[in-house]
Motif scaffolding. Structure first.
Motif, mmCIF file in Angstrom:
data_model
loop_
_atom_site.group_PDB
_atom_site.id
_atom_site.type_symbol
_atom_site.label_atom_id
_atom_site.label_comp_id
_atom_site.label_asym_id
_atom_site.label_seq_id
_atom_site.Cartn_x
_atom_site.Cartn_y
_atom_site.Cartn_z
ATOM 1 N N SER A 168 0.854 -1.191 0.000
ATOM 2 C CA SER A 168 0.000 0.000 0.000
ATOM 3 C C SER A 168 0.885 1.234 0.000
ATOM 4 C CB SER A 168 -0.900 0.027 1.231
ATOM 5 O OG SER A 168 -1.820 -1.021 1.184
ATOM 6 N N ARG A 169 0.432 2.271 -0.662
ATOM 7 C CA ARG A 169 1.162 3.547 -0.731
ATOM 8 C C ARG A 169 0.168 4.690 -0.602
ATOM 9 N NH1 ARG A 169 6.821 3.508 -2.225
ATOM 10 N NH2 ARG A 169 7.307 1.308 -2.398
ATOM 11 N N ASP A 170 0.668 5.836 -0.121
ATOM 12 C CA ASP A 170 -0.132 7.050 -0.101
ATOM 13 C C ASP A 170 -0.132 7.656 -1.492
ATOM 14 O OD1 ASP A 170 -0.821 7.179 2.649
ATOM 15 O OD2 ASP A 170 1.177 7.923 3.134
ATOM 16 N N VAL A 171 -1.261 8.209 -1.882
ATOM 17 C CA VAL A 171 -1.337 8.973 -3.130
ATOM 18 C C VAL A 171 -1.944 10.329 -2.782
ATOM 19 C CG1 VAL A 171 -3.587 8.003 -3.825
ATOM 20 C CG2 VAL A 171 -2.121 9.029 -5.536
ATOM 21 N N TRP A 172 -1.294 11.357 -3.251
ATOM 22 C CA TRP A 172 -1.746 12.737 -3.056
ATOM 23 C C TRP A 172 -2.130 13.254 -4.430
ATOM 24 C CZ3 TRP A 172 -1.769 14.050 2.002
ATOM 25 C CH2 TRP A 172 -0.980 13.283 2.849
ATOM 26 N N TYR A 173 -3.286 13.913 -4.538
ATOM 27 C CA TYR A 173 -3.703 14.407 -5.844
ATOM 28 C C TYR A 173 -4.446 15.719 -5.750
ATOM 29 C CZ TYR A 173 -7.863 11.494 -4.778
ATOM 30 O OH TYR A 173 -8.947 10.884 -4.200
ATOM 31 N N LEU A 174 -4.435 16.433 -6.866
ATOM 32 C CA LEU A 174 -5.018 17.757 -6.981
ATOM 33 C C LEU A 174 -5.992 17.744 -8.148
ATOM 34 C CD1 LEU A 174 -5.075 20.915 -6.689
ATOM 35 C CD2 LEU A 174 -3.024 20.928 -8.124
ATOM 36 N N ILE A 175 -7.188 18.258 -7.905
ATOM 37 C CA ILE A 175 -8.198 18.374 -8.956
ATOM 38 C C ILE A 175 -8.396 19.862 -9.218
ATOM 39 C CG2 ILE A 175 -10.570 17.872 -9.642
ATOM 40 C CD1 ILE A 175 -10.479 15.659 -7.420
ATOM 41 N N GLU A 176 -8.160 20.288 -10.464
ATOM 42 C CA GLU A 176 -8.289 21.693 -10.842
ATOM 43 C C GLU A 176 -9.400 21.851 -11.870
ATOM 44 O OE1 GLU A 176 -3.865 23.435 -10.730
ATOM 45 O OE2 GLU A 176 -4.193 21.881 -12.248
ATOM 46 N N VAL A 177 -10.251 22.843 -11.649
ATOM 47 C CA VAL A 177 -11.354 23.138 -12.569
ATOM 48 C C VAL A 177 -11.402 24.644 -12.757
ATOM 49 C CG1 VAL A 177 -13.842 23.038 -12.903
ATOM 50 C CG2 VAL A 177 -12.671 21.151 -11.791
ATOM 51 N N PRO A 178 -11.475 25.226 -13.880
ATOM 52 C CA PRO A 178 -11.442 24.664 -15.221
ATOM 53 C C PRO A 178 -10.002 24.612 -15.734
ATOM 54 C CG PRO A 178 -12.011 26.965 -15.368
ATOM 55 C CD PRO A 178 -11.793 26.651 -13.903
ATOM 56 N N MET A 179 -9.485 23.452 -15.960
ATOM 57 C CA MET A 179 -8.117 23.297 -16.460
ATOM 58 C C MET A 179 -8.013 22.220 -17.522
ATOM 59 S SD MET A 179 -5.944 25.419 -15.262
ATOM 60 C CE MET A 179 -4.369 24.644 -15.512
ATOM 61 N N GLY A 180 -9.130 21.769 -18.047
ATOM 62 C CA GLY A 180 -9.101 20.760 -19.102
ATOM 63 C C GLY A 180 -8.731 21.379 -20.438
ATOM 64 N N PHE A 181 -8.956 20.648 -21.507
ATOM 65 C CA PHE A 181 -8.657 21.139 -22.847
ATOM 66 C C PHE A 181 -9.414 22.431 -23.113
ATOM 67 C CE2 PHE A 181 -9.656 21.236 -27.415
ATOM 68 C CZ PHE A 181 -8.364 21.341 -27.908
ATOM 69 N N ALA A 182 -8.706 23.469 -23.504
ATOM 70 C CA ALA A 182 -9.279 24.787 -23.818
ATOM 71 C C ALA A 182 -10.042 25.375 -22.633
ATOM 72 C CB ALA A 182 -10.177 24.699 -25.056
ATOM 73 N N GLY A 183 -9.633 25.038 -21.425
ATOM 74 C CA GLY A 183 -10.268 25.597 -20.237
ATOM 75 C C GLY A 183 -11.611 24.998 -19.899
ATOM 76 N N ILE A 184 -11.959 23.878 -20.516
ATOM 77 C CA ILE A 184 -13.239 23.218 -20.237
ATOM 78 C C ILE A 184 -12.942 21.884 -19.581
ATOM 79 C CG2 ILE A 184 -15.319 22.224 -21.252
ATOM 80 C CD1 ILE A 184 -14.934 24.230 -23.565
ATOM 81 N N GLY A 185 -13.576 21.624 -18.466
ATOM 82 C CA GLY A 185 -13.363 20.353 -17.781
ATOM 83 C C GLY A 185 -12.376 20.484 -16.636
ATOM 84 N N SER A 186 -11.671 19.391 -16.364
ATOM 85 C CA SER A 186 -10.814 19.372 -15.193
ATOM 86 C C SER A 186 -9.441 18.804 -15.510
ATOM 87 C CB SER A 186 -11.474 18.517 -14.112
ATOM 88 O OG SER A 186 -11.595 17.190 -14.585
ATOM 89 N N ASN A 187 -8.520 18.996 -14.576
ATOM 90 C CA ASN A 187 -7.181 18.432 -14.649
ATOM 91 C C ASN A 187 -6.910 17.734 -13.328
ATOM 92 O OD1 ASN A 187 -4.456 17.991 -15.571
ATOM 93 N ND2 ASN A 187 -3.845 19.610 -14.159
ATOM 94 N N VAL A 188 -6.219 16.602 -13.378
ATOM 95 C CA VAL A 188 -5.843 15.877 -12.166
ATOM 96 C C VAL A 188 -4.343 15.674 -12.183
ATOM 97 C CG1 VAL A 188 -6.105 13.750 -10.845
ATOM 98 C CG2 VAL A 188 -8.058 14.679 -12.078
ATOM 99 N N GLU A 189 -3.666 16.147 -11.141
ATOM 100 C CA GLU A 189 -2.242 15.897 -10.929
ATOM 101 C C GLU A 189 -2.148 14.967 -9.738
ATOM 102 O OE1 GLU A 189 0.311 17.021 -12.762
ATOM 103 O OE2 GLU A 189 -1.042 18.130 -14.083
ATOM 104 N N PHE A 190 -1.221 13.991 -9.772
ATOM 105 C CA PHE A 190 -1.129 13.048 -8.664
ATOM 106 C C PHE A 190 0.317 12.650 -8.418
ATOM 107 C CE2 PHE A 190 -0.911 10.300 -12.250
ATOM 108 C CZ PHE A 190 -0.146 9.220 -11.842
#
Length: 145
Positions: free
Chosen positions: A104-126
């Motif tokens: 098992s491992r820890d996972v840290w992640y960030l959800i950014e909105v609006p950061m998808g393609f052309a500013g629509i949707g979301s982006n996830v960094e982990f």
């Protein structure tokens, strides 16, 4: 104007993660009921992390060839809502992942909105603890904590 930005961010966030799925129930851990993890536990976000992790272990030299088998203890650490001076809504999340090798491992992640393609949707960094070989997210994934 601030309330309009908040409403727009909330609508974009809810729109970005609407997919037909089974409702998530609270997990029972040590006799204490944990509250709903919200967007951090959304199936689409977790699938994106698992897919990108699979790509990472196949393409970064000297990483063990494992896959994410499951997510546990999902929670939101911090929320930075969109405002006039920072138009991106950010949610910092943490979970524990079970790997295909039994560890098992820890996972840290960030959800950014609006950061998808052309500013629509979301982006996830982990960042999965121990798998950030080039310290992209700092030692022990500190940038995403």
């Amino acid at each position: 104007m601030k309330s309009f930005a908040r409403i727009a961010a909330a609508l974009a966030l809810s729109w970005a993660f609407i997919v037909p799925s089974v409702a998530l129930s609270a997990d029972l851990i040590r006799g204490v009921q944990v509250r709903d993890p919200g967007v951090c536990g959304h199936e689409r976000v977790l699938n994106r992390i698992a897919t990108r992790f699979d790509h990472q272990v196949r393409n970064v030299p000297n990483l063990p060839q494992v896959a994410i088998a499951g997510f546990h203890n999902i929670r939101e650490n911090r929320h930075r809502p969109a405002m006039k001076d920072r138009p991106i809504d950010r949610r910092y999340c943490h979970a524990v992942v079970s790997l295909s090798n039994g560890h098992s491992r820890d996972v840290w992640y960030l959800i950014e909105v609006p950061m998808g393609f052309a500013g629509i949707g979301s982006n996830v960094e982990f960042c999965v603890s121990g798998f950030d070989r080039w310290y992209v997210y700092g030692g022990s994934c500190r940038i995403l904590r």
